[in-house]
Design a protein around this motif. Structure first.
Motif, PDB file in Angstrom:
ATOM      1  N   MET A 166     -15.711  25.502 -49.046  1.00  0.00           N
ATOM      2  CA  MET A 166     -15.022  25.794 -50.327  1.00  0.00           C
ATOM      3  C   MET A 166     -14.484  24.606 -51.017  1.00  0.00           C
ATOM      4  O   MET A 166     -14.516  24.478 -52.209  1.00  0.00           O
ATOM      5  N   CYS A 167     -13.783  23.920 -50.197  1.00  0.00           N
ATOM      6  CA  CYS A 167     -12.985  22.669 -50.740  1.00  0.00           C
ATOM      7  C   CYS A 167     -14.047  21.787 -51.554  1.00  0.00           C
ATOM      8  O   CYS A 167     -13.782  21.165 -52.478  1.00  0.00           O
ATOM      9  N   LEU A 168     -15.065  21.711 -50.913  1.00  0.00           N
ATOM     10  CA  LEU A 168     -16.141  20.617 -51.336  1.00  0.00           C
ATOM     11  C   LEU A 168     -16.622  21.081 -52.720  1.00  0.00           C
ATOM     12  O   LEU A 168     -17.186  20.590 -53.424  1.00  0.00           O
ATOM     13  N   PHE A 169     -16.750  22.343 -52.704  1.00  0.00           N
ATOM     14  CA  PHE A 169     -17.538  23.289 -53.920  1.00  0.00           C
ATOM     15  C   PHE A 169     -16.384  22.949 -55.121  1.00  0.00           C
ATOM     16  O   PHE A 169     -16.782  22.518 -56.177  1.00  0.00           O
ATOM     17  N   VAL A 170     -14.856  23.078 -54.695  1.00  0.00           N
ATOM     18  CA  VAL A 170     -14.160  22.841 -55.969  1.00  0.00           C
ATOM     19  C   VAL A 170     -14.123  21.309 -56.219  1.00  0.00           C
ATOM     20  O   VAL A 170     -13.904  21.350 -57.496  1.00  0.00           O
TER      21      VAL A 170
END
Length: 64
Positions: A1-5
């Motif tokens: 999720m962090c990479l998507f953000v």
């Protein structure tokens, strides 16, 4: 999720800072990256909630 953000912030910043008139314009690829990163972040959040409600572990500790 962090990479998507992070991807959504980077592509959003790119869309905001590139002037719409002149030699350089924002192409379709940047918009697709922004939409895909938002959808991916939301999907990963739903998967995390689904697995945590079922009591399944997202990470398995190694055997000692």
């Amino acid at each position: 999720m962090c990479l998507f953000v992070v991807a959504s912030f980077v592509s959003g910043n790119h869309i905001a800072t590139v002037p719409s008139r002149g030699t350089f314009t924002v192409g379709v690829g940047v918009w697709l990256c922004l939409i895909g990163s938002i959808v991916g972040a939301i999907a990963s959040l739903f998967v995390w909630r689904l697995l945590s409600e079922r009591g399944e572990s997202l990470a398995i500790a190694p055997d000692a």
